[in-house]
Write a protein that holds these residues in place. Sequence first.
Motif, PDB file in Angstrom:
ATOM      1  N   MET A   1       0.841  -1.204   0.000  1.00 43.15           N
ATOM      2  CA  MET A   1       0.000   0.000   0.000  1.00 43.15           C
ATOM      3  C   MET A   1       0.865   1.238   0.000  1.00 43.15           C
ATOM      4  N   ASN A   2       0.474   2.276  -0.691  1.00 47.66           N
ATOM      5  CA  ASN A   2       1.194   3.529  -0.696  1.00 47.66           C
ATOM      6  C   ASN A   2       1.144   4.166   0.684  1.00 47.66           C
ATOM      7  N   ALA A   3       2.050   5.102   0.953  1.00 49.99           N
ATOM      8  CA  ALA A   3       2.104   5.769   2.243  1.00 49.99           C
ATOM      9  C   ALA A   3       0.802   6.485   2.540  1.00 49.99           C
ATOM     10  N   ILE A   4       0.242   7.164   1.551  1.00 50.80           N
ATOM     11  CA  ILE A   4      -1.045   7.837   1.709  1.00 50.80           C
ATOM     12  C   ILE A   4      -1.997   7.324   0.633  1.00 50.80           C
ATOM     13  N   THR A   5      -3.153   6.843   1.062  1.00 50.93           N
ATOM     14  CA  THR A   5      -4.150   6.347   0.116  1.00 50.93           C
ATOM     15  C   THR A   5      -5.465   7.059   0.372  1.00 50.93           C
ATOM     16  N   PRO A   6      -6.011   7.756  -0.630  1.00 54.95           N
ATOM     17  CA  PRO A   6      -7.292   8.439  -0.429  1.00 54.95           C
ATOM     18  C   PRO A   6      -8.462   7.478  -0.580  1.00 54.95           C
ATOM     19  N   ILE A   7      -9.525   7.727   0.161  1.00 57.21           N
ATOM     20  CA  ILE A   7     -10.807   7.053  -0.038  1.00 57.21           C
ATOM     21  C   ILE A   7     -11.762   8.109  -0.577  1.00 57.21           C
ATOM     22  N   ILE A   8     -12.350   7.835  -1.728  1.00 58.11           N
ATOM     23  CA  ILE A   8     -13.181   8.839  -2.392  1.00 58.11           C
ATOM     24  C   ILE A   8     -14.631   8.395  -2.426  1.00 58.11           C
ATOM     25  N   GLY A 153       6.947  11.273 -14.916  1.00 58.66           N
ATOM     26  CA  GLY A 153       7.347  10.542 -13.727  1.00 58.66           C
ATOM     27  C   GLY A 153       6.301  10.538 -12.640  1.00 58.66           C
ATOM     28  N   VAL A 154       5.027  10.486 -13.004  1.00 59.32           N
ATOM     29  CA  VAL A 154       3.939  10.525 -12.027  1.00 59.32           C
ATOM     30  C   VAL A 154       3.412   9.113 -11.812  1.00 59.32           C
ATOM     31  N   ASP A 155       3.364   8.695 -10.541  1.00 59.86           N
ATOM     32  CA  ASP A 155       2.777   7.411 -10.180  1.00 59.86           C
ATOM     33  C   ASP A 155       1.264   7.601 -10.077  1.00 59.86           C
ATOM     34  N   LEU A 156       0.501   6.980 -10.979  1.00 58.19           N
ATOM     35  CA  LEU A 156      -0.943   7.200 -11.015  1.00 58.19           C
ATOM     36  C   LEU A 156      -1.654   6.676  -9.770  1.00 58.19           C
ATOM     37  N   SER A 157      -0.999   5.805  -8.994  1.00 60.69           N
ATOM     38  CA  SER A 157      -1.640   5.345  -7.763  1.00 60.69           C
ATOM     39  C   SER A 157      -1.728   6.458  -6.733  1.00 60.69           C
ATOM     40  N   LEU A 158      -0.992   7.555  -6.955  1.00 62.30           N
ATOM     41  CA  LEU A 158      -1.034   8.697  -6.042  1.00 62.30           C
ATOM     42  C   LEU A 158      -2.031   9.753  -6.480  1.00 62.30           C
ATOM     43  N   VAL A 159      -2.639   9.578  -7.651  1.00 56.00           N
ATOM     44  CA  VAL A 159      -3.519  10.588  -8.218  1.00 56.00           C
ATOM     45  C   VAL A 159      -4.968  10.209  -7.946  1.00 56.00           C
ATOM     46  N   THR A 160      -5.762  11.159  -7.496  1.00 51.23           N
ATOM     47  CA  THR A 160      -7.189  10.938  -7.264  1.00 51.23           C
ATOM     48  C   THR A 160      -7.959  11.212  -8.551  1.00 51.23           C
ATOM     49  N   GLY A 161      -8.641  10.197  -9.052  1.00 50.79           N
ATOM     50  CA  GLY A 161      -9.414  10.361 -10.280  1.00 50.79           C
ATOM     51  C   GLY A 161     -10.767  10.987 -10.013  1.00 50.79           C
ATOM     52  N   THR A 162     -11.178  11.861 -10.886  1.00 54.92           N
ATOM     53  CA  THR A 162     -12.494  12.520 -10.761  1.00 54.92           C
ATOM     54  C   THR A 162     -13.437  12.130 -11.879  1.00 54.92           C
ATOM     55  N   GLY A 163     -13.012  11.226 -12.751  1.00 53.93           N
ATOM     56  CA  GLY A 163     -13.878  10.794 -13.836  1.00 53.93           C
ATOM     57  C   GLY A 163     -14.875   9.754 -13.375  1.00 53.93           C
ATOM     58  N   ARG A 164     -15.596   9.180 -14.344  1.00 51.96           N
ATOM     59  CA  ARG A 164     -16.597   8.168 -14.022  1.00 51.96           C
ATOM     60  C   ARG A 164     -15.949   6.971 -13.346  1.00 51.96           C
TER      61      ARG A 164
END
Length: 540
Positions: A1-8, A153-164
């Motif tokens: 698991m990443n150090a910080i994981t968002p729940i959306i 160089g962006v790890d997409l697991s750190l990005v919060t998606g706002t799409g469908r």
Amino acid sequence: MNAITPIIMPKWGLEMSEGTISNWHVAEGQTLTRGMEIVDIETAKIVNTLESDLEGTVRRLVAPVGQTLPVGALIAIVADAGVPDAEIDRFIRGDAPAAEPAEAPAPNPAPAPAMTDAGTGPAPASVSDPDLEHRNETASATPMARRIANRNGVDLSLVTGTGRNGRISQEDVEAFIAARPAAAAPMASPAASPAASPVAGGPDIAAGNRAVHATSHAIRLANRLGIDLTRLAGTGRNGRVNVQDVERVAGESGLTVTPGPAATPPAGPAARKLAADLGVSLSGVTPTGPKGHATKEDVRNAAAPAPVPDPTVTGGDLVPHSAMRRTIATALTAAKRDVPHFYLTADILMDDLLTLRAQLNAMAGQKISVNDFIVRASALALSDVPDVNVQYTDAGMRRFTQANIAIAVAIEGGLVTPVLHDAGGRPLRAIAAEAASLAARARDRRLTASDLSGGTFAISNLGMFGIRDFQAIIAPPQAAILAVGATRRDAQEGPDGGVRFRSVLSVTLSCDHRAIDGAVGARFLAALRQHLEQPLGLLS
């Protein structure tokens, strides 16, 4: 698991655009395990429980109980115990991507920063990380978002998606890159390079700024502050300069940014449609959604008139609207305004059906209600008159071969319409069992999205409350709804000229005149009357 994981905020069903936090099952500091219940979320018609698909420690509950948020909004943070609280605060504010960002390459010494393929702003020197690209391939993201992420160089697991369904879009990656610390996306400082400083006076600045790929608000702000946009690298889509770029440069140069004209906040299709329906200008809406987007709740708040004290009214409690009540109000207001209703009422003799029902209920098995007979008869009538089993769309008329009957069920705080699928292909006792199950799950708030979708025709029965007849409002995209009253005893003339009392039921069909004409609706009621007055045919 990443150090910080968002729940959306999750997306359950195509029509869900927002949800309300109903109850948290976890507390800050609690350890999550896979399958653990996290939070109850109330949507327009149901309450579902979000379960954990990860392990870690709940570090922050961002959304309080009762708050309504759009799909994709941050509601909680799960993080390793070693992550400082300050790092989590920065992540929530969007100041930093996460406690473990992808390693940034050395700054590019060139005076003008390189641009990504999409022109999203400064890019690091050549980034080639096969492991990162492999991880990004598993992320739910658009192809363009994945390409930009790999090149920056962006790890997409750190990005919060706002799409469908939480899918990561190009805008999500661009916003993530723009929010990275300066070391991850270097840019020439005006103080370090006076010759290239974008801050300069002169009468030609306004003329030069008009030729720059920038938003109108950014140009007006730059002209007011004397900032030369031709020397500024934009971080918006395709390298467009936005207000944030101008404010950043102004802050680095010690300039004071005075408030300018209010900009129109970005908004999704649902919020824009609601604004148009309510006659609200988005420029007057205060956005509270992710990335400054205006939500439907923001539009509703802007549309609500300021309360005017009434000296003649005293006492009383103001109870805030639930998500269900707000949805009902919005949907039915739009339906009554936009759908041309007309109504047809018919009387049906019910003596033979009531006698048959009593005989069936005297046998063992599922008890059958009058409404179960009406559901079965309506499904067969839709088969007899298929022009009623339709939906009007701008592209054309959508016709259905299967009768999916939505049954209105009153619950605390409103009503829901669970769908009995393929009612025409089910025997009467199966309809009775399924209808009873749907009603029980509705009252317990245990309906799923599939239970509420796919209806092609609706029935609302108020006979148990002693209502003789009424007119129901159509729920688009359905084109008709049948309103059922109470069975009553009427004195009628018999074949021999004498008078006798008969059991009579009044039903009213509400029709969308765009899809159904009067004669078609009349044929449907005639078919319905035939099936109910000859009830033995409903047993086949």
